[in-house]
Design a protein around this motif. Structure first.
Motif, mmCIF file in Angstrom:
data_model
loop_
_atom_site.group_PDB
_atom_site.id
_atom_site.type_symbol
_atom_site.label_atom_id
_atom_site.label_comp_id
_atom_site.label_asym_id
_atom_site.label_seq_id
_atom_site.Cartn_x
_atom_site.Cartn_y
_atom_site.Cartn_z
ATOM 1 N N LYS A 20 0.925 -1.164 0.209
ATOM 2 C CA LYS A 20 0.069 -0.008 0.066
ATOM 3 C C LYS A 20 1.084 1.309 0.010
ATOM 4 C CE LYS A 20 -4.088 -2.066 2.160
ATOM 5 N NZ LYS A 20 -5.001 -1.892 3.341
ATOM 6 N N ALA A 21 2.018 1.181 0.742
ATOM 7 C CA ALA A 21 2.607 2.322 0.713
ATOM 8 C C ALA A 21 3.391 2.677 -0.450
ATOM 9 C CB ALA A 21 3.723 2.161 1.905
ATOM 10 N N LEU A 22 4.086 1.523 -1.199
ATOM 11 C CA LEU A 22 4.690 1.713 -2.500
ATOM 12 C C LEU A 22 3.712 2.147 -3.468
ATOM 13 C CD1 LEU A 22 7.089 -1.359 -2.136
ATOM 14 C CD2 LEU A 22 7.623 1.312 -1.818
ATOM 15 N N ASN A 23 2.198 1.690 -3.188
ATOM 16 C CA ASN A 23 1.516 2.238 -4.452
ATOM 17 C C ASN A 23 0.541 3.559 -3.949
ATOM 18 O OD1 ASN A 23 1.340 -0.013 -6.563
ATOM 19 N ND2 ASN A 23 1.573 -1.276 -4.747
ATOM 20 N N ASP A 24 0.980 4.079 -2.952
ATOM 21 C CA ASP A 24 0.396 5.182 -2.407
ATOM 22 C C ASP A 24 -1.102 5.346 -2.268
ATOM 23 O OD1 ASP A 24 0.770 8.055 -2.052
ATOM 24 O OD2 ASP A 24 0.075 8.574 -3.678
ATOM 25 N N HIS A 25 -1.515 4.235 -1.519
ATOM 26 C CA HIS A 25 -2.815 4.006 -1.106
ATOM 27 C C HIS A 25 -3.164 4.984 0.099
ATOM 28 C CE1 HIS A 25 -4.049 -0.137 -2.512
ATOM 29 N NE2 HIS A 25 -3.100 0.420 -3.243
ATOM 30 N N SER A 26 -4.456 5.490 0.220
ATOM 31 C CA SER A 26 -4.675 6.576 1.236
ATOM 32 C C SER A 26 -5.106 6.066 2.717
ATOM 33 C CB SER A 26 -6.144 7.130 0.726
ATOM 34 O OG SER A 26 -7.061 6.269 0.541
ATOM 35 N N ASP A 27 -5.028 4.589 2.794
ATOM 36 C CA ASP A 27 -5.585 4.306 4.014
ATOM 37 C C ASP A 27 -4.233 3.903 5.077
ATOM 38 O OD1 ASP A 27 -4.786 2.016 2.428
ATOM 39 O OD2 ASP A 27 -6.262 0.905 3.155
ATOM 40 N N ILE A 28 -3.272 4.481 4.706
ATOM 41 C CA ILE A 28 -1.940 4.494 5.511
ATOM 42 C C ILE A 28 -1.529 5.872 5.608
ATOM 43 C CG2 ILE A 28 -1.366 2.027 5.410
ATOM 44 C CD1 ILE A 28 0.693 2.790 3.722
ATOM 45 N N SER A 29 -0.580 6.255 6.638
ATOM 46 C CA SER A 29 -0.437 7.563 6.940
ATOM 47 C C SER A 29 0.759 7.846 6.043
ATOM 48 C CB SER A 29 0.377 7.870 8.368
ATOM 49 O OG SER A 29 1.329 6.940 8.695
ATOM 50 N N GLU A 30 1.003 9.557 5.831
ATOM 51 C CA GLU A 30 2.123 9.606 5.027
ATOM 52 C C GLU A 30 3.417 9.542 5.561
ATOM 53 O OE1 GLU A 30 3.191 10.897 1.435
ATOM 54 O OE2 GLU A 30 1.309 11.005 1.925
ATOM 55 N N LYS A 31 3.447 9.508 6.921
ATOM 56 C CA LYS A 31 4.796 9.170 7.721
ATOM 57 C C LYS A 31 5.216 7.771 7.450
ATOM 58 C CE LYS A 31 6.678 9.343 12.215
ATOM 59 N NZ LYS A 31 6.757 9.429 13.670
ATOM 60 N N THR A 32 4.124 6.833 7.484
ATOM 61 C CA THR A 32 4.519 5.309 7.270
ATOM 62 C C THR A 32 5.080 5.192 5.477
ATOM 63 O OG1 THR A 32 2.800 4.591 8.946
ATOM 64 C CG2 THR A 32 3.627 2.882 7.427
ATOM 65 N N LYS A 33 4.132 6.029 4.740
ATOM 66 C CA LYS A 33 4.652 5.712 3.324
ATOM 67 C C LYS A 33 6.277 6.330 3.202
ATOM 68 C CE LYS A 33 0.017 6.690 1.442
ATOM 69 N NZ LYS A 33 -0.683 7.731 0.624
ATOM 70 N N GLN A 34 6.499 7.411 3.725
ATOM 71 C CA GLN A 34 7.625 7.877 3.473
ATOM 72 C C GLN A 34 8.863 6.761 4.286
ATOM 73 O OE1 GLN A 34 7.807 11.856 5.111
ATOM 74 N NE2 GLN A 34 6.577 12.524 3.352
ATOM 75 N N ARG A 35 8.611 6.446 5.275
ATOM 76 C CA ARG A 35 9.669 5.426 6.047
ATOM 77 C C ARG A 35 9.421 4.317 5.003
ATOM 78 N NH1 ARG A 35 9.434 1.393 9.978
ATOM 79 N NH2 ARG A 35 7.043 1.142 10.020
ATOM 80 N N ILE A 36 8.858 3.527 4.528
ATOM 81 C CA ILE A 36 8.876 2.536 3.909
ATOM 82 C C ILE A 36 9.386 2.669 2.629
ATOM 83 C CG2 ILE A 36 7.459 0.616 2.650
ATOM 84 C CD1 ILE A 36 5.531 0.609 5.057
ATOM 85 N N ARG A 37 9.005 3.501 1.942
ATOM 86 C CA ARG A 37 9.684 4.154 0.716
ATOM 87 C C ARG A 37 11.252 4.346 0.790
ATOM 88 N NH1 ARG A 37 5.221 8.436 -1.190
ATOM 89 N NH2 ARG A 37 3.493 6.801 -2.120
ATOM 90 N N LYS A 38 11.541 4.729 2.029
ATOM 91 C CA LYS A 38 12.768 5.322 2.339
ATOM 92 C C LYS A 38 13.768 3.556 2.484
ATOM 93 C CE LYS A 38 15.993 7.777 5.005
ATOM 94 N NZ LYS A 38 16.903 6.723 5.773
ATOM 95 N N LEU A 39 12.830 3.009 3.162
ATOM 96 C CA LEU A 39 13.689 1.573 3.357
ATOM 97 C C LEU A 39 13.923 0.676 2.000
ATOM 98 C CD1 LEU A 39 11.970 0.039 6.620
ATOM 99 C CD2 LEU A 39 14.513 0.384 6.088
ATOM 100 N N ALA A 40 12.813 1.023 0.930
ATOM 101 C CA ALA A 40 12.770 0.351 -0.181
ATOM 102 C C ALA A 40 14.115 0.846 -1.100
ATOM 103 C CB ALA A 40 11.566 0.595 -0.978
#
Length: 338
Positions: A20-40
């Motif tokens: 969901k983070a990598l595909n920019d889904h709206s049901d998770i927080s922006e902070k979580t998205k950024q953390r997971i993308r950075k790890l990826a």
């Protein structure tokens, strides 16, 4: 190869959260998205295109239909620049390009639409094509998202260079330089309507300046073809009463005009002023440097790519987007005394 399961383990979240983070889904927080993308990024994660297609139900493949009348293919300088800009924009969005043709892979009677279905393209960008052909009309009328370049059709998205305004501005420039006897060798009329828009701009500028048009100085040449333009220039410059300035179909055709002028033992701009259209790199290498109206090929291609992605991913509304041109002043126009 690193997978979303590896990323999930490191991030201490579920694989679905990573997806969901990598595909920019709206049901998770922006902070979580950024953390997971950075790890990826740190782990060198690269998405599997097949897996992505299964999830999104898309092929991430865009068809490009491009067949010009001169059969110049990718050597067509103007559209080559647009196509390169389209490619760069689509690649940024994770899309690849497939060139669409009829009679592909041994299926000699297959239509453009059938080729698109066969390749499973998500959308098609059409440029420099016969929009009146039955196969093209069939494709445009289908449920496949399309973006048209230099052609406006109701209910479809189009990117249009402002040809009317560009030609009007070209004539106004010549008039400001003191020219009132102006000839126009235009390209052939085709299904895009580009020639009609340029002719309308020409006549409007002459009308507003209250300058009569000598219809003998309006001739049909051809886009990206030497011979027709060469013959027109030669004919016009050997008239008893010739114009002081000539407008060309495009910069490539202007090369033919330069040769015709040289063979008639005349000089540019001393004996005849010339003005091109398109603003290709070659125009600035001519001697004398060609004055021309530059079309923004990078913007046209970029806007076409962006609009295609929005149609596919967000079911965006259809619209017509206009792209302005700008004057590139060279040394091919003589300033006449007023």
């Amino acid at each position: 190869m690193i997978t979303i399961y590896d990323i999930a383990k490191i991030a201490k979240v579920s694989p679905s959260t990573v997806s969901k983070a990598l595909n920019d889904h709206s049901d998770i927080s922006e902070k979580t998205k950024q953390r997971i993308r950075k790890l990826a990024d740190e782990q060198g994660y690269f998405p599997n295109s097949h897996a992505r297609s299964l999830i999104t139900k898309r092929s991430y493949n865009i068809g490009v239909l491009f067949i010009d009348e001169a059969n110049s293919g990718l050597t067509h300088a103007f559209f080559a620049e647009i196509l390169e800009s389209i490619r760069l924009e689509l690649e940024k969005g994770g899309y690849d390009i497939t060139f669409i043709s009829s009679g592909f892979g041994g299926h000699k009677d297959a239509s453009f639409l059938e080729h698109c279905r066969y390749r499973g393209v998500d959308g098609v960008i059409l440029a420099c094509i016969d929009f009146d052909s039955e196969q093209v009309r069939e494709l445009i009328a289908s449920d496949i998202p399309v973006v048209l370049i230099d052609k406006e059709i109701e209910g479809r998205s189009s990117i249009l260079s402002m040809n009317y305004e560009g030609m009007k501005q070209s004539v106004e420039y010549l008039i400001a330089e003191g020219h009132t006897e102006i000839g126009f060798i235009h390209g052939q009329r085709n299904s895009t309507g580009v020639t009609e828009r340029r002719l309308a701009g020409f006549y409007k500028a002459m009308e507003e300046a209250q300058i009569p048009v000598n219809e003998k100085w309006i001739m049909t040449g051809a886009y990206y073809a030497w011979e027709p333009t060469y013959e027109c220039v030669k004919k016009m410059l050997t008239m008893d009463h010739r114009p002081t300035a000539l407008l060309m179909p495009d910069d490539y055709a202007a090369l033919a005009a330069y040769r015709a002028v040289d063979r008639l033992n005349m000089k540019i701009p001393e004996d005849i002023s010339l003005m091109g259209y398109d603003g290709l790199e070659i125009s600035q290498a001519m001697s004398p440097r060609l004055t021309t109206m530059q079309q923004n090929t990078k913007m046209i291609g970029s806007l076409a790519g962006k609009k295609m992605i929005r149609l596919i991913e967000y079911n965006d509304q259809h619209e017509v987007i206009y792209v302005p041109s700008q004057l590139l002043e060279g040394k091919s126009v003589k300033k006449l005394m007023k």
